[in-house]
Scaffold this motif. Structure first.
Motif, PDB file in Angstrom:
ATOM      1  N   LYS A   1      -7.365 -13.390   2.603  1.00  0.00           N
ATOM      2  CA  LYS A   1      -7.730 -12.553   3.755  1.00  0.00           C
ATOM      3  C   LYS A   1      -6.411 -12.145   4.403  1.00  0.00           C
ATOM      4  O   LYS A   1      -5.871 -12.856   5.251  1.00  0.00           O
ATOM      5  N   ILE A   2      -5.890 -11.022   3.957  1.00  0.00           N
ATOM      6  CA  ILE A   2      -4.530 -10.644   4.364  1.00  0.00           C
ATOM      7  C   ILE A   2      -4.604  -9.753   5.599  1.00  0.00           C
ATOM      8  O   ILE A   2      -5.182  -8.658   5.539  1.00  0.00           O
ATOM      9  N   PRO A   3      -4.072 -10.194   6.713  1.00  0.00           N
ATOM     10  CA  PRO A   3      -4.109  -9.335   7.907  1.00  0.00           C
ATOM     11  C   PRO A   3      -3.357  -8.029   7.673  1.00  0.00           C
ATOM     12  O   PRO A   3      -2.231  -8.040   7.151  1.00  0.00           O
ATOM     13  N   VAL A   4      -3.993  -6.938   8.037  1.00  0.00           N
ATOM     14  CA  VAL A   4      -3.328  -5.638   7.906  1.00  0.00           C
ATOM     15  C   VAL A   4      -2.010  -5.635   8.687  1.00  0.00           C
ATOM     16  O   VAL A   4      -1.048  -4.959   8.314  1.00  0.00           O
ATOM     17  N   ALA A   5      -1.964  -6.444   9.750  1.00  0.00           N
ATOM     18  CA  ALA A   5      -0.735  -6.499  10.559  1.00  0.00           C
ATOM     19  C   ALA A   5       0.484  -6.836   9.713  1.00  0.00           C
ATOM     20  O   ALA A   5       1.597  -6.394  10.015  1.00  0.00           O
ATOM     21  N   LEU A   6       0.281  -7.609   8.663  1.00  0.00           N
ATOM     22  CA  LEU A   6       1.429  -7.953   7.817  1.00  0.00           C
ATOM     23  C   LEU A   6       1.920  -6.739   7.033  1.00  0.00           C
ATOM     24  O   LEU A   6       3.123  -6.576   6.820  1.00  0.00           O
ATOM     25  N   TYR A   7       0.980  -5.890   6.593  1.00  0.00           N
ATOM     26  CA  TYR A   7       1.404  -4.663   5.902  1.00  0.00           C
ATOM     27  C   TYR A   7       2.110  -3.704   6.874  1.00  0.00           C
ATOM     28  O   TYR A   7       2.993  -2.951   6.487  1.00  0.00           O
ATOM     29  N   LEU A   8       1.683  -3.771   8.126  1.00  0.00           N
ATOM     30  CA  LEU A   8       2.253  -2.844   9.109  1.00  0.00           C
ATOM     31  C   LEU A   8       3.593  -3.339   9.644  1.00  0.00           C
ATOM     32  O   LEU A   8       4.399  -2.542  10.119  1.00  0.00           O
ATOM     33  N   GLN A   9       3.820  -4.643   9.595  1.00  0.00           N
ATOM     34  CA  GLN A   9       5.065  -5.221  10.120  1.00  0.00           C
ATOM     35  C   GLN A   9       6.249  -4.726   9.298  1.00  0.00           C
ATOM     36  O   GLN A   9       6.508  -5.180   8.196  1.00  0.00           O
ATOM     37  N   GLY A  10       6.936  -3.748   9.826  1.00  0.00           N
ATOM     38  CA  GLY A  10       8.078  -3.200   9.088  1.00  0.00           C
ATOM     39  C   GLY A  10       7.684  -2.202   8.021  1.00  0.00           C
ATOM     40  O   GLY A  10       8.429  -1.977   7.066  1.00  0.00           O
ATOM     41  N   ALA A  11       6.509  -1.574   8.166  1.00  0.00           N
ATOM     42  CA  ALA A  11       6.081  -0.587   7.168  1.00  0.00           C
ATOM     43  C   ALA A  11       7.055   0.590   7.122  1.00  0.00           C
ATOM     44  O   ALA A  11       7.627   0.980   8.140  1.00  0.00           O
ATOM     45  N   PHE A  12       7.221   1.128   5.948  1.00  0.00           N
ATOM     46  CA  PHE A  12       8.140   2.253   5.755  1.00  0.00           C
ATOM     47  C   PHE A  12       7.409   3.596   5.784  1.00  0.00           C
ATOM     48  O   PHE A  12       8.026   4.645   5.787  1.00  0.00           O
ATOM     49  N   ASN A  13       6.090   3.567   5.760  1.00  0.00           N
ATOM     50  CA  ASN A  13       5.370   4.800   5.460  1.00  0.00           C
ATOM     51  C   ASN A  13       4.381   5.184   6.550  1.00  0.00           C
ATOM     52  O   ASN A  13       4.287   4.542   7.588  1.00  0.00           O
TER      53      ASN A  13
ATOM     54  N   MET B   1       0.854  -1.196   0.000  1.00  0.00           N
ATOM     55  CA  MET B   1       0.000   0.000   0.000  1.00  0.00           C
ATOM     56  C   MET B   1       0.888   1.243   0.000  1.00  0.00           C
ATOM     57  O   MET B   1       1.898   1.274   0.729  1.00  0.00           O
ATOM     58  N   LEU B   2       0.470   2.248  -0.758  1.00  0.00           N
ATOM     59  CA  LEU B   2       1.265   3.477  -0.838  1.00  0.00           C
ATOM     60  C   LEU B   2       0.576   4.606  -0.086  1.00  0.00           C
ATOM     61  O   LEU B   2      -0.652   4.731  -0.104  1.00  0.00           O
ATOM     62  N   ASP B   3       1.389   5.457   0.545  1.00  0.00           N
ATOM     63  CA  ASP B   3       0.813   6.641   1.196  1.00  0.00           C
ATOM     64  C   ASP B   3       0.843   7.819   0.234  1.00  0.00           C
ATOM     65  O   ASP B   3       1.201   7.685  -0.943  1.00  0.00           O
ATOM     66  N   THR B   4       0.466   8.981   0.734  1.00  0.00           N
ATOM     67  CA  THR B   4       0.351  10.156  -0.145  1.00  0.00           C
ATOM     68  C   THR B   4       1.696  10.629  -0.664  1.00  0.00           C
ATOM     69  O   THR B   4       1.761  11.433  -1.588  1.00  0.00           O
ATOM     70  N   GLU B   5       2.768  10.147  -0.054  1.00  0.00           N
ATOM     71  CA  GLU B   5       4.101  10.501  -0.547  1.00  0.00           C
ATOM     72  C   GLU B   5       4.654   9.430  -1.483  1.00  0.00           C
ATOM     73  O   GLU B   5       5.804   9.512  -1.914  1.00  0.00           O
ATOM     74  N   GLY B   6       3.858   8.428  -1.732  1.00  0.00           N
ATOM     75  CA  GLY B   6       4.319   7.348  -2.602  1.00  0.00           C
ATOM     76  C   GLY B   6       5.197   6.330  -1.891  1.00  0.00           C
ATOM     77  O   GLY B   6       5.806   5.472  -2.531  1.00  0.00           O
ATOM     78  N   VAL B   7       5.261   6.427  -0.564  1.00  0.00           N
ATOM     79  CA  VAL B   7       6.081   5.493   0.207  1.00  0.00           C
ATOM     80  C   VAL B   7       5.240   4.271   0.566  1.00  0.00           C
ATOM     81  O   VAL B   7       4.037   4.389   0.817  1.00  0.00           O
ATOM     82  N   ARG B   8       5.874   3.115   0.617  1.00  0.00           N
ATOM     83  CA  ARG B   8       5.118   1.875   0.734  1.00  0.00           C
ATOM     84  C   ARG B   8       5.109   1.295   2.145  1.00  0.00           C
ATOM     85  O   ARG B   8       5.997   1.566   2.951  1.00  0.00           O
ATOM     86  N   THR B   9       4.095   0.494   2.368  1.00  0.00           N
ATOM     87  CA  THR B   9       4.077  -0.352   3.558  1.00  0.00           C
ATOM     88  C   THR B   9       5.079  -1.485   3.356  1.00  0.00           C
ATOM     89  O   THR B   9       5.817  -1.505   2.372  1.00  0.00           O
ATOM     90  N   ALA B  10       5.061  -2.451   4.269  1.00  0.00           N
ATOM     91  CA  ALA B  10       5.814  -3.675   4.017  1.00  0.00           C
ATOM     92  C   ALA B  10       5.305  -4.278   2.709  1.00  0.00           C
ATOM     93  O   ALA B  10       4.111  -4.236   2.424  1.00  0.00           O
ATOM     94  N   GLY B  11       6.198  -4.793   1.918  1.00  0.00           N
ATOM     95  CA  GLY B  11       5.811  -5.487   0.696  1.00  0.00           C
ATOM     96  C   GLY B  11       5.601  -6.956   1.005  1.00  0.00           C
ATOM     97  O   GLY B  11       6.464  -7.591   1.599  1.00  0.00           O
TER      98      GLY B  11
END
Lengths: 212, 717
Positions: free
Chosen positions: A166-178, A136-146
């Motif tokens: 059914k992808i837990p959001v926790a996985l996107y947040l684990q080590g997110a950059f954004n 997922m990308l934020d408004t600056e174009g920076v990504r969550t965990a891939g």
């Protein structure tokens, strides 16, 4: 009015403090039997998708819609692609990922790649893990965990059948950059590969939603 | 008097062809590095010399012709020896020189490790067993390959890399096997080359003169990459000590100082702070170094306790019913796989070879049979010559099931505990030690916090892992690409873990005695193999004052974890469990389970002294050797202090616990289940050193107790 506390309430409180608590409140359980409920539907093949902006971001990547409305991301050749799905209306401009428990993605991976050997011989391959990543990308174009799609299926393989992930959001947040409170795009990444590979893959998406 | 060392003209000429442009190749300034190698060495002091009876004897480094002949006589009666003897000869006959320029073995570490250090020595054995002209020619061609390669590694660590060390070991063992059959001129030339390589390793590597290199292996004695260098250098020097015109004695004296240093700081447990996998990768190289020195010069390195004890970390971390380990540190913790015996695993047979411990021999043999039995019979080790080197078939195996079912690795502050040596056993790992272990920290502390390499250590104090039968259930993790406490079965506080977490490779905590951060406090072994182990990790967390975890091991019945956590202020305190599968069964009574995908399941029940919440999320173990989707179970409170009591039920006894906090601050925990009605009095320690007081009883009879005097040992002392 003066505060009045009955004697039995005080006694209960003291007992509670001195004994154990075994019951716990369940905050989340990805393995719960109840299916998650959609909170925000970003894309559904059965509804209008006029609000979507599709950006292939790769010279050998294209995005289109199938006859049934499913979204198709095509990867050719061996070059890198970073396709994005953005929206302009119908849903909030930015989404706070932490408000949701799951990203639900109904999708399928199809196609193969051809490897050409130095002697000219070729071999068609369908690797279980083609290193295809969702983020997922934020408004600056920076990504969550891939997230490697082959890993998050739990089967070390991309879904060759139409599958609801059914992808837990926790996985996107684990080590997110954004800044995960300002998400404005669903994105994918297909890295470049060796020149002796010629890809012909299509990632088919029938639905993307955020759910609780 | 100085001795002039002649450099190999052939090497320099070839070097000029391969590495034109002023000695720079691939960004490596070879000439500048070689300028750090003096032309001559000082005169030897005469303190280390080849044994007189070995003067002129080849082979001698790891076997003599007679010794190998005697070993061969035992082949018909021992299957393990037989399959490895046959494989050694067969693999030796397959070994061949690489005609490429440069050969693959100098291009990178991997072929140097596998082809050279791993497989070429098979040929040394094969030729000694069957000294045919064909095998001699194979050795000569390999030696010529090395002679024609100006550098034995194409890396910035000019002739001082791990790959160079493995090439040195291979070349020296091959030279040793054939030395007395070589043409005299070539023999002298090649001996000169071995000396040249040893000098380069010493001056560029050990003396830290490589240019533009991170000197990661020279800073402490426990780095296994350093042990690879020791093996290669010692092999080269001992192979040539008695060659006319070769002056290698002073170099041997310097390297003896190096081996003295390595062995002095080798933990008495023989354990490895980087885990079972890295112990496997390093131990052979220290063991063969000590073996060569003791054989050829009369030193007594192998009497150091670590050599006879090193097998324990391998055996005790073995998963009961499947091939694989459950270990801390950097290891993929894979389970299963096709039949085979690990390439470097044979080195651990040196333990019973030294100690004559028949039960240890039996345990190692059982390990071999379990892992290496295929549908077609027993298979050889990956590097079969290592079995010929380390395995002593004259030591008849005892009964490995008589071995204790627990092992405290005191140097690491870690314990492996199992209920039996059967394949369906339950195995628990409890770890609460300092980064690097005690021996390494003693070295660091004595040298005013000298740098030590703890890159493969994890911030995992007070973590617990459990294997059941043929799989890991409560998972210790993988070779993490990012060292985070959040990856482990311990606590995180306000989203943060233990000190110095977060790097790809862990670094020492500056100016702090790391043994004060996390350590075992209590250790008690009672009747019927009941055990209480306890760790304190409060100092490891910026946000905690105390984190005392006690584990009560009731074999065949249950495991009870007692956590007492105290923070200076209200904090979010999160208790974690990682498994491939997890679910809550009845949150109203605090129950749930963790499981492996293969179906091994452990139910649990958790209680606290205050309301708490649970969550199960997916979590990815990001590992160097692959990523793994896991289930993460968390229980959390937001408070300044909390007590958890968690009963784990791997034996299916329907065990549940109830925690009652008494008015005086002590606690009573009752555990009930099938045939279980136990009462535990628990007085958590008020300081950070004293063991808690824990006393268990059933039907009025004491089960086991931990008292303030049951202190866990800290390190070898």
């Amino acid at each position: 009015m003066p505060l009045s506390i009955p004697r039995f309430t005080i006694l209960s409180f003291v007992l509670c403090a001195l004994t154990s608590v075994s019951a716990f409140t369940v905050k989340r359980n990805v393995n719960a039997a109840e299916p998650p409920q959609d909170a925000v539907v970003i894309f559904d093949k059965t509804t209008s998708h006029d609000n979507l902006q599709l950006e292939p971001n790769g010279k050998n990547c294209t995005i289109d819609f199938a006859a049934d409305g499913a979204l198709q991301i095509h990867f050719k050749s061996n070059t890198e692609a970073n396709p994005e799905i953005r929206w302009t209306g119908g849903i909030p401009e930015t989404l706070d990922l932490t408000d949701y428990q799951y990203v639900v993605m109904r999708c399928q991976w199809t196609g193969s790649q051809t490897r050409t050997f130095p002697n000219g011989r070729t071999r068609e391959e369908e690797p279980a893990n083609p290193w295809f990543v969702t983020m997922m990308l934020d408004t600056e174009g920076v990504r969550t965990a891939g997230l490697n799609v082959a890993v998050i299926t739990g089967k070390d393989s991309v879904p060759r059948e139409m599958t609801t992930l059914k992808i837990p959001v926790a996985l996107y947040l684990q080590g997110a950059f954004n800044d995960t409170s300002k998400i404005e795009a669903v994105a994918f990444k297909m890295g470049g590969t060796h020149s002796y590979y010629d890809r012909n893959y299509t990632f088919i998406i029938e639905k993307i939603s955020l759910a609780n | 008097m100085k001795t002039l060392i002649a450099l190999s003209c052939l090497s320099l000429l070839t070097s000029a062809n391969l590495f034109a442009a002023g000695g720079k190749g691939g960004g490596v300034d070879y000439e500048a590095n070689l300028a750090n190698v003096p032309a001559a060495d000082p005169a030897p002091a005469g303190t280390v010399q080849l044994k007189p009876e070995l003067q002129g004897v080849h082979p001698r480094l790891i076997f003599t012709k007679d010794e190998l002949s005697r070993l061969g006589n035992l082949v018909p009666d021992n299957d393990i020896l037989r399959v490895n003897w046959e494989a050694t000869i067969a693999n030796g006959k397959k070994a061949k020189a690489d005609k490429g320029v440069p050969p693959r073995v100098v291009k990178s570490d991997t072929p140097a490790l596998v082809t050279a250090g791993g497989q070429y020595p098979n040929l040394a054995y094969a030729y000694t067993i069957e000294p045919t002209p064909e095998l001699k020619q194979k050795i000569v061609e390999i030696l010529e390959m090395y002679q024609n390669a100006p550098y034995w590694t194409l890396s910035k660590e000019v002739d001082s890399s791990m790959g160079a060390a493995n090439n040195m070991l291979a070349a020296a063992l091959l030279f040793d096997a054939v030395a007395n059959d070589l043409e005299p001129e070539f023999k002298k030339q090649f001996a000169q080359t071995l000396l040249e390589k040893a000098r380069r390793m010493y001056y560029i590597g050990h003396k830290q003169q490589a240019i533009d290199i991170h000197k990661y292996w020279q800073q402490d004695p426990a780095n296994n990459h350093r042990w690879h260098r020791a093996a290669g250098t010692i092999a080269c020097l001992l192979a040539i000590q008695d060659i006319d015109g070769i002056e290698a004695e002073w170099m041997l004296e310097q390297m003896k100082d190096e081996i003295d240093f390595l062995v002095k700081w080798f933990p008495h447990d023989g354990d490895c702070h980087e885990g079972t996998g890295y112990q496997l990768f390093g131990f052979h190289f220290l063991a063969i170094t000590a073996t060569m020195m003791d054989r050829c010069t009369g030193t007594n390195y192998l009497s150091a306790p670590g050599f006879k004890n090193a097998w324990q970390q391998q055996i005790y971390s073995n998963i009961p019913g499947a091939r694989g380990f459950m270990t801390y540190g950097d290891n993929p913790n894979r389970v299963g796989g096709k039949p085979g015996f690990g390439s470097y695993s044979p080195a651990f047979f040196i333990g019973p070879r030294i100690s004559r411990d028949a039960d240890a021999q039996a345990a190692l043999e059982a390990w071999y049979y379990r892992d290496a039995m295929s549908d077609n019979g027993l298979v050889a080790a990956g590097y079969p010559w290592l079995m010929l080197l380390y395995y002593d078939p004259t030591l008849k195996p005892g009964a490995f099931k008589d071995l204790p079912t627990h092992k405290l690795l005191a140097d690491m502050g870690a314990a492996y505990i199992r209920d039996s040596w059967d394949e369906d056993a339950v195995l628990m790992l409890f770890k609460c030690g300092p980064y690097g272990g005690y021996t390494l920290n003693q070295y660091r502390n004595e040298l005013d916090f000298h740098y030590v390499n703890i890159a493969h250590d994890d911030p995992d104090a007070n973590s617990v892992s459990i294997a059941k039968g043929d799989d890991i259930v409560l998972h210790p993790g993988v070779y993490f690409t990012n060292k985070l406490t959040a990856n482990h079965n311990t606590l995180i506080v306000d989203g943060k873990g233990q000190i110095n977490e977060g790097d790809s490779y862990t670094q020492p905590v500056p100016n702090v005695d790391m043994t004060t951060l996390s350590y075992l406090t209590g250790w008690k072994v009672g009747a019927e193999n009941r055990i209480i182990i306890e760790g304190e990790a409060g100092n490891a967390y910026p946000g905690l004052e105390q984190y005392r975890r006690s584990a009560i091991w009731m074999p065949g019945e249950y495991i009870l974890l007692l956590d007492n956590v105290v923070a200076p202020m209200e904090s979010n305190i999160v208790f974690q469990l990682f498994a491939q599968e997890a679910d809550f069964t009845d949150p109203d009574v605090g129950t749930g389970f963790i499981a492996s995908k293969s179906g091994q399941r452990i139910d649990y029940q958790i209680s606290a002294d205050q309301p708490f919440a649970g969550a199960i999320d997916n979590y990815i173990f990001y590992g160097r050797w692959g990523h793994h989707l896991m289930d993460r179970t968390q229980f959390d409170v937001t408070a300044s202090k909390v007590k958890f009591a968690t009963v784990l039920d791997p034996w299916g006894k329907q065990a549940v616990a109830k925690l009652v906090e008494n008015a005086d601050g002590s606690c009573t925990v009752t555990v009930t289940g099938d045939g279980i009605n136990d009462t535990w009095q628990w007085v958590p320690s008020k300081d950070l050193q004293t063991p808690s007081e824990i006393d268990g009883s059933r039907g009025g009879k004491q089960l086991i107790s931990l008292t303030s005097s049951d202190k866990a040992p800290h390190g070898d002392a």
